[in-house]
Design a protein around this motif. Sequence first.
Motif, PDB file in Angstrom:
ATOM      1  N   VAL A   1     -53.372  -9.300   7.089  1.00 45.78           N
ATOM      2  CA  VAL A   1     -53.143  -9.756   8.519  1.00 45.78           C
ATOM      3  C   VAL A   1     -53.691  -8.423   9.430  1.00 45.78           C
ATOM      4  CG1 VAL A   1     -51.448 -11.321   8.086  1.00 45.78           C
ATOM      5  CG2 VAL A   1     -50.902  -8.780   8.565  1.00 45.78           C
ATOM      6  N   THR A   2     -54.661  -7.666   8.936  1.00 45.73           N
ATOM      7  CA  THR A   2     -55.245  -6.265   9.616  1.00 45.73           C
ATOM      8  C   THR A   2     -55.687  -6.712  11.010  1.00 45.73           C
ATOM      9  OG1 THR A   2     -55.484  -5.348   7.453  1.00 45.73           O
ATOM     10  CG2 THR A   2     -56.023  -4.314   9.494  1.00 45.73           C
ATOM     11  N   GLU A   3     -56.598  -7.578  10.796  1.00 43.94           N
ATOM     12  CA  GLU A   3     -57.468  -7.558  12.459  1.00 43.94           C
ATOM     13  C   GLU A   3     -56.585  -8.409  13.297  1.00 43.94           C
ATOM     14  OE1 GLU A   3     -60.193  -6.138  12.628  1.00 43.94           O
ATOM     15  OE2 GLU A   3     -59.771  -5.171  10.483  1.00 43.94           O
ATOM     16  N   GLU A   4     -55.729  -9.276  12.700  1.00 41.25           N
ATOM     17  CA  GLU A   4     -55.014 -10.118  13.962  1.00 41.25           C
ATOM     18  C   GLU A   4     -53.976  -8.944  14.467  1.00 41.25           C
ATOM     19  OE1 GLU A   4     -55.454 -11.137  10.529  1.00 41.25           O
ATOM     20  OE2 GLU A   4     -55.374 -13.135  10.237  1.00 41.25           O
ATOM     21  N   LEU A   5     -53.390  -8.108  13.834  1.00 43.61           N
ATOM     22  CA  LEU A   5     -52.524  -7.255  14.204  1.00 43.61           C
ATOM     23  C   LEU A   5     -53.126  -6.184  14.995  1.00 43.61           C
ATOM     24  CD1 LEU A   5     -49.383  -6.678  14.204  1.00 43.61           C
ATOM     25  CD2 LEU A   5     -49.851  -5.253  12.209  1.00 43.61           C
ATOM     26  N   LYS A   6     -54.085  -5.821  14.559  1.00 48.04           N
ATOM     27  CA  LYS A   6     -54.971  -4.795  15.520  1.00 48.04           C
ATOM     28  C   LYS A   6     -55.403  -5.234  16.950  1.00 48.04           C
ATOM     29  CE  LYS A   6     -58.492  -2.465  13.629  1.00 48.04           C
ATOM     30  NZ  LYS A   6     -59.708  -2.092  12.646  1.00 48.04           N
ATOM     31  N   GLU A   7     -56.058  -6.750  17.025  1.00 52.23           N
ATOM     32  CA  GLU A   7     -56.386  -7.069  18.247  1.00 52.23           C
ATOM     33  C   GLU A   7     -54.936  -7.271  18.995  1.00 52.23           C
ATOM     34  OE1 GLU A   7     -58.240 -11.315  19.799  1.00 52.23           O
ATOM     35  OE2 GLU A   7     -58.351 -10.932  17.517  1.00 52.23           O
ATOM     36  N   ALA A   8     -54.014  -8.009  18.486  1.00 52.74           N
ATOM     37  CA  ALA A   8     -52.673  -8.169  19.211  1.00 52.74           C
ATOM     38  C   ALA A   8     -52.226  -6.805  19.703  1.00 52.74           C
ATOM     39  CB  ALA A   8     -51.581  -8.856  18.273  1.00 52.74           C
ATOM     40  N   SER A   9     -52.301  -5.741  19.039  1.00 48.76           N
ATOM     41  CA  SER A   9     -51.740  -4.392  19.510  1.00 48.76           C
ATOM     42  C   SER A   9     -52.707  -3.832  20.616  1.00 48.76           C
ATOM     43  CB  SER A   9     -51.884  -3.327  18.159  1.00 48.76           C
ATOM     44  OG  SER A   9     -50.870  -3.784  17.398  1.00 48.76           O
ATOM     45  N   LEU A  10     -53.859  -4.061  20.627  1.00 47.95           N
ATOM     46  CA  LEU A  10     -54.828  -3.940  21.709  1.00 47.95           C
ATOM     47  C   LEU A  10     -54.360  -4.611  22.921  1.00 47.95           C
ATOM     48  CD1 LEU A  10     -58.153  -3.290  19.935  1.00 47.95           C
ATOM     49  CD2 LEU A  10     -56.796  -1.685  20.879  1.00 47.95           C
ATOM     50  N   GLN A  11     -54.230  -5.874  22.938  1.00 52.16           N
ATOM     51  CA  GLN A  11     -53.872  -6.867  23.885  1.00 52.16           C
ATOM     52  C   GLN A  11     -52.380  -6.473  24.458  1.00 52.16           C
ATOM     53  OE1 GLN A  11     -54.039 -10.659  21.991  1.00 52.16           O
ATOM     54  NE2 GLN A  11     -56.113 -10.893  22.518  1.00 52.16           N
ATOM     55  N   THR A  12     -51.649  -5.981  23.729  1.00 52.58           N
ATOM     56  CA  THR A  12     -50.312  -5.544  24.193  1.00 52.58           C
ATOM     57  C   THR A  12     -50.268  -4.240  24.846  1.00 52.58           C
ATOM     58  OG1 THR A  12     -49.159  -6.711  22.210  1.00 52.58           O
ATOM     59  CG2 THR A  12     -48.027  -4.964  23.385  1.00 52.58           C
ATOM     60  N   LEU A  13     -51.048  -3.337  24.459  1.00 52.86           N
ATOM     61  CA  LEU A  13     -51.208  -1.956  25.098  1.00 52.86           C
ATOM     62  C   LEU A  13     -51.782  -2.143  26.669  1.00 52.86           C
ATOM     63  CD1 LEU A  13     -51.208   1.104  25.017  1.00 52.86           C
ATOM     64  CD2 LEU A  13     -53.595   1.083  23.930  1.00 52.86           C
ATOM     65  N   ASP A  14     -52.974  -3.108  26.486  1.00 52.43           N
ATOM     66  CA  ASP A  14     -53.729  -3.436  27.688  1.00 52.43           C
ATOM     67  C   ASP A  14     -52.626  -4.040  28.814  1.00 52.43           C
ATOM     68  OD1 ASP A  14     -56.234  -3.704  29.456  1.00 52.43           O
ATOM     69  OD2 ASP A  14     -55.733  -5.806  29.078  1.00 52.43           O
ATOM     70  N   LEU A  15     -51.505  -4.827  28.448  1.00 53.47           N
ATOM     71  CA  LEU A  15     -50.714  -5.511  29.070  1.00 53.47           C
ATOM     72  C   LEU A  15     -49.791  -4.154  29.660  1.00 53.47           C
ATOM     73  CD1 LEU A  15     -49.019  -7.578  30.542  1.00 53.47           C
ATOM     74  CD2 LEU A  15     -47.733  -7.822  28.322  1.00 53.47           C
ATOM     75  N   LEU A  16     -49.442  -3.421  28.905  1.00 54.08           N
ATOM     76  CA  LEU A  16     -48.558  -2.130  29.244  1.00 54.08           C
ATOM     77  C   LEU A  16     -49.175  -1.284  30.449  1.00 54.08           C
ATOM     78  CD1 LEU A  16     -46.873  -1.229  26.029  1.00 54.08           C
ATOM     79  CD2 LEU A  16     -46.045  -2.608  27.899  1.00 54.08           C
ATOM     80  N   LYS A  17     -50.590  -1.042  30.186  1.00 56.97           N
ATOM     81  CA  LYS A  17     -51.376  -0.235  30.882  1.00 56.97           C
ATOM     82  C   LYS A  17     -51.476  -1.027  32.283  1.00 56.97           C
ATOM     83  CE  LYS A  17     -54.125   2.110  27.901  1.00 56.97           C
ATOM     84  NZ  LYS A  17     -55.694   2.547  27.529  1.00 56.97           N
ATOM     85  N   LYS A  18     -51.753  -2.311  32.363  1.00 56.90           N
ATOM     86  CA  LYS A  18     -51.533  -3.032  33.746  1.00 56.90           C
ATOM     87  C   LYS A  18     -50.327  -2.955  34.402  1.00 56.90           C
ATOM     88  CE  LYS A  18     -55.434  -6.042  32.194  1.00 56.90           C
ATOM     89  NZ  LYS A  18     -55.760  -7.863  32.004  1.00 56.90           N
ATOM     90  N   VAL A  19     -49.331  -2.967  33.991  1.00 63.93           N
ATOM     91  CA  VAL A  19     -48.082  -3.161  34.561  1.00 63.93           C
ATOM     92  C   VAL A  19     -47.790  -1.456  34.823  1.00 63.93           C
ATOM     93  CG1 VAL A  19     -47.254  -5.166  33.979  1.00 63.93           C
ATOM     94  CG2 VAL A  19     -46.744  -3.258  32.719  1.00 63.93           C
ATOM     95  N   ASN A  20     -48.485  -0.591  34.652  1.00 66.56           N
ATOM     96  CA  ASN A  20     -48.088   0.855  34.606  1.00 66.56           C
ATOM     97  C   ASN A  20     -47.097   1.374  33.934  1.00 66.56           C
ATOM     98  OD1 ASN A  20     -50.336   1.185  36.409  1.00 66.56           O
ATOM     99  ND2 ASN A  20     -49.176   0.180  38.078  1.00 66.56           N
TER     100      ASN A  20
END
Length: 317
Positions: free
Chosen positions: A87-106
């Motif tokens: 599940v490496t690629e799925e988890l990496k993609e989801a982690s990047l999406q989650t990080l992006d969300l946290l950055k967007k909300v500062n």
Amino acid sequence: MERIIDERVVLGISACNMGAPIRYNQKGWDRLSNLGREQGDFIWHPVCPEVMAGLGVPRDTIKIVGGNGNDVWEGNARVRSSSARDVTEELKEASLQTLDLLKKVNAVGYVYMEGSPTCGVERTTLKGRSAGKPPGVFGALLIKEGFFLIPALDLESPIKWWDWRRRLHAFVWVKKQEIRNKQDLYNFWYTVKFLCQELAPKAAKQIGKDLANLPKGFDANIAENIKNEVTTILRKPSTLPRIKQRLWKSYVYYKQKFNEEIDLIKRPETDRGMTRIAQELILLEREAFEKGTFFSSAPILYRDKQRIAKMLQKKKH
């Protein structure tokens, strides 16, 4: 008033620690309830990279094979489920999406689930005393991006949470400071030096020496380096003996300044529970705020604008 934060700090949090039953075994914990009304002093963003990766609830457990989270991002390790699914690629993609969300909300910090191969920072397994292969996949991203990281279990301890909270507010304040000249730098250091001396005596002593030996003129790079050193110091927890010693020093200062005593506050050697010590800290914190004086144990306080306005109105009368 420059030592007051009047905007709520934005924090990400592993959703399983905010009551969502989305752990692999369909469990979750409402750890924010331990904070009482204080949880309203923050803006929370619950996230779960494993769920975003489509792993589902309940789901197979996962583990990192061949290294740690950093190795996963470098392509030298994989993430596999207990049923041997990669599940490496799925988890990496989801982690990047989650990080992006946290950055967007500062978001400036994250409350993580220690022991998770995804969110863990110092452990990636809950089994026994094994640390696993830290950091986890998402944890590695959070470290790299410089988030202020808080282990979720520490929300259940009044004294540990108080320590995290005061360092978090100082961390946010430090990040926002614009140091334009030497006097700004000296004022900056005076604000945080007592806390830094408690947390990391040797590092704080070195910063003091560096400031004493500054070259002529103002060097913005030196100022930025000192800011970075302070943020590094603020990430690490204090110890109970040091917290009690600094509390007493803050109290002695308070007594001398206002010529009054607070019966609840005891000497460092007095035996009492951690909940009681947290009560003493919060009490002196409140007294210092209301009297407009410096509290070296927690030099940066959060107070909403309404409370600040009430305090200013009270002073006028």
